[in-house]
Scaffold this motif. Sequence first.
Motif, PDB file in Angstrom:
ATOM      1  N   GLU A   1      75.945  89.544  87.461  1.00 28.91           N
ATOM      2  CA  GLU A   1      77.245  89.176  87.996  1.00 28.91           C
ATOM      3  C   GLU A   1      77.138  88.209  89.168  1.00 28.91           C
ATOM      4  O   GLU A   1      78.101  87.597  89.569  1.00 28.91           O
ATOM      5  N   TYR A   2      75.974  88.157  89.786  1.00 31.60           N
ATOM      6  CA  TYR A   2      75.822  87.346  90.993  1.00 31.60           C
ATOM      7  C   TYR A   2      74.893  86.183  90.772  1.00 31.60           C
ATOM      8  O   TYR A   2      74.106  85.834  91.650  1.00 31.60           O
TER       9      TYR A   2
ATOM     10  N   LYS B   1      72.746  94.919  88.339  1.00 32.62           N
ATOM     11  CA  LYS B   1      74.027  94.305  88.619  1.00 32.62           C
ATOM     12  C   LYS B   1      73.829  92.830  88.949  1.00 32.62           C
ATOM     13  O   LYS B   1      74.754  92.161  89.349  1.00 32.62           O
TER      14      LYS B   1
ATOM     15  N   ARG C   1      70.118  89.162  93.839  1.00 29.22           N
ATOM     16  CA  ARG C   1      70.013  90.600  94.062  1.00 29.22           C
ATOM     17  C   ARG C   1      70.876  91.036  95.244  1.00 29.22           C
ATOM     18  O   ARG C   1      71.181  90.243  96.135  1.00 29.22           O
TER      19      ARG C   1
ATOM     20  N   ILE D   1      69.819  97.038  94.738  1.00 31.07           N
ATOM     21  CA  ILE D   1      70.465  97.749  93.645  1.00 31.07           C
ATOM     22  C   ILE D   1      70.123  97.097  92.313  1.00 31.07           C
ATOM     23  O   ILE D   1      69.818  95.908  92.238  1.00 31.07           O
ATOM     24  N   ALA D   2      70.153  97.947  91.291  1.00 28.02           N
ATOM     25  CA  ALA D   2      69.619  97.553  89.981  1.00 28.02           C
ATOM     26  C   ALA D   2      70.718  97.139  89.020  1.00 28.02           C
ATOM     27  O   ALA D   2      71.841  97.626  89.101  1.00 28.02           O
TER      28      ALA D   2
END
Lengths: 496, 496
Positions: free
Chosen positions: B115-116, B112, B120, B109-110
């Motif tokens: 936040e992590y 985001k 990825r 997924i792109a």
Amino acid sequence: MAKDPTTTKKNAKKHEENIGITVKKSEDVAEWYQQVCLRGELAEYAPVKGCMIIKPNGYAIWEGIQKFFDAIIKQHKVKNVYFPLFIPESFFKKEAQHAQGFSPEVAWIANKEDEYDKERLAIRPTSETIMYDAFSRWIRSWRDLPVKINQWCNVVRWETEATKLFLRSREFLWQEGHCAYETKEEAEEETLAYLQEYKRVCEELLAFPVIAGRKTDKEKFAGAVYTTTVEALMPDGKALQCGTSHLLSQGFAKSFGISFLGRNEQQQMPWQISWGISTRLIGATVLMHSDDSGLILPPRVAPVKAMIVPIIFEESKKAVVERCYDVADVLKNAGINVEVDAREEYSSGWKYNQYEMLGVPLRIEIGPKDLEKDQVVLVRRDTRKKDFVKVKDLKESVEKTLEQMHHDLFSKAKKFLDENVVSVKKFDELVKAVEEKKLAKALWCGATECEEKIKDKTAGVNARVLPFEDNKSKPHGECVLCGKDAMNVVVFGRSY
Amino acid sequence: MAKDPTTTKKNAKKHEENIGITVKKSEDVAEWYQQVCLRGELAEYAPVKGCMIIKPNGYAIWEGIQKFFDAIIKQHKVKNVYFPLFIPESFFKKEAQHAQGFSPEVAWIANKEDEYDKERLAIRPTSETIMYDAFSRWIRSWRDLPVKINQWCNVVRWETEATKLFLRSREFLWQEGHCAYETKEEAEEETLAYLQEYKRVCEELLAFPVIAGRKTDKEKFAGAVYTTTVEALMPDGKALQCGTSHLLSQGFAKSFGISFLGRNEQQQMPWQISWGISTRLIGATVLMHSDDSGLILPPRVAPVKAMIVPIIFEESKKAVVERCYDVADVLKNAGINVEVDAREEYSSGWKYNQYEMLGVPLRIEIGPKDLEKDQVVLVRRDTRKKDFVKVKDLKESVEKTLEQMHHDLFSKAKKFLDENVVSVKKFDELVKAVEEKKLAKALWCGATECEEKIKDKTAGVNARVLPFEDNKSKPHGECVLCGKDAMNVVVFGRSY
């Protein structure tokens, strides 16, 4: 010598591991709720932020909801389908309101754009667009209508607020029903029909009452003409939307080019609706019924209806455990799913606590004295009321007790709802009601401006529902905020 | 005047819309298969490349498979769960072979990542990693074992080859079972137990035989010690993997830090297995049984067992249609799901073609003469054999015919399999067998090098399965390629 394992040192130690809920429901609902979910082994937080792992105890409730509701929709001649997880970005753009409503929450997949002429792929937040693109191919003639499909699937909405197990997470499970009809009348009728079925799920399966009605324009589904909802009141005074059904009318049909040759030989657009419930209902059920000892599952949805626990003394052990399994067989043969926990490494006291935490509706205790008297001890999870029941009467007694428990849980929740929806006339009464953790039923002029002002002035109190039963005709009176002529009766409250 | 609608102009026109399958199964299986799926209304290509829309007729087969298999795994005390769609990249990296095997097919997924900590998120291609991270928290003591969980969900593997409905798509539906045991013996036993259940799904539900055995190391699941498989032979001579079960052993336990305090008070790692079947089974079923008139569904999985078609003449219409619904009620009350198509805008001839295309196992025709004789005409989809059955004998006759049809479909498929697996000794015989669209059973030295050479020399023929029944002991003879001492009997073939 008779040895009650509860008194041995080893088991006392085990007993300590049986950690209870450490806060009271009445003191801190949020923390209490989280503990009930975690210790009731319903779900846990995933290592991926905003997501949850639904554990066997939690998933079994979802299976119960699926079984109940899937049978209902099949009676409505709805057929299950499966549409792709991925939705091209251009589909979202076709229906402007829908796109605007969902775009902040959409997650996209990465690095695959080139294949699609730079078009991004969304991970479905809901499936109107990809389904209605198919409808435009499927629907040619009035003979193709109605189309009534449903899918049970996962959806992703990239929430930015803190996750609450079942109540708010970036991925959840749901069903989404999508129907297209020849006439507006059918579409409106069926919008209400599925809402009515959601009411049944809440009341007849999950044992809590809901207020059925319409959403305001501000709160309706993005792309709908109107949204109907069933709203429940949680113990902390907040409203929880438990299921919605939308009259989409012809907006999507127009955007997606869905039309059919009518009985009158004229080309026309179908009338569409969509409707959904989600794993959020598990959260509602937990919040509503559980207590300071843990989970209380309403009997009809509980996967295990009763846990049979032998009281083990060395000399009578064999006979008591055998009786437990005999009793289990009798109940299972009657279609009542029960389990026996005859493990010797845990004391019966530990087991009592454990199955209370896990929400099993009934406990059946069998000890040597019960064996002598051909009886068992039947204990209800919610009231902890004990009954001595003869083995020969057990099946009937268990069935009756489970039904009674369902009705008692519902009555208790109904009483709570009735006592906590208060009619108010003035704005300060509304504020006071909500401060007292109630829902406020008030008259409203129908202007979004007033609705927004109320929300602003109260830091979040919003129009939850225009109850059907209060809005059969235009009310007489003045808007709770502006004092102008009222158009509707609205239930205002804080919400999840 | 009696009017047979098949002769009217309007209906003749309708009849033309009932387009049949335009290629023969014997001439172009790929095109024939696609037409059967599309015209049998099982599925269609989605607007998103590589994905499919599973339509009601197709999804009903999946529901049939789910119902059959879910009941089986619940007997094995497997509990259903739901884990997140998203998996942090670091999880994949923990088990090296697994990461290597899956990374080319993973979608991410792109936008985001921030936040992590720049990590990825993968869209699950399979759930070993995220589940075993949870296992490391759940499993503390031998008392926590076995853990036996399963989920029914969607998975995404970014295939680059052309999509084939059900057989190859970027998203598909499946179940994935994941278990952890105290001992290797249990784990090995259960790896075989679930494979045996997959054999039952294929044979007892879907009416086609499979060859059960092991995969070679080259073909095993990424991260497994060994993989067992059930392989079917499709009508075009290609093998299709229908279900796999993997002994993961302790590799994942090591990577994810899963350990427990054993009965011997020593810390140790559990033994793990995983197993899965997917919507691919729908494709196998279609390929195996269908014919040039369209779909043939094996009766046990067919959602509608019989379609009742009235032969309508104006003067007897009312009585004939009434009889159709009466007959339907009798069969439904006996638990046999049937439908009536009494629409007057379609001729009976059109309906016969239509329900043949849709694969309904039985057709029940009722006309005025049948009414007089208290009989119906019962027609089998596969053989088209007609039987005149007295109404009073109908329930029994339908049940018997459905069972007979299941057995006949299975026998036919079994005969086909038996005739098309040929034993070969030399490499040129192997090549010839595969050219003749057969599977070649040959001896093999066990070297991956030989396996790869065979694949290279034949442009794709690969080791499908080491059948259990041929590999109970080391075979006597020479490797089909290198001539060295053989270790195994292998079935080679082309594959989907």
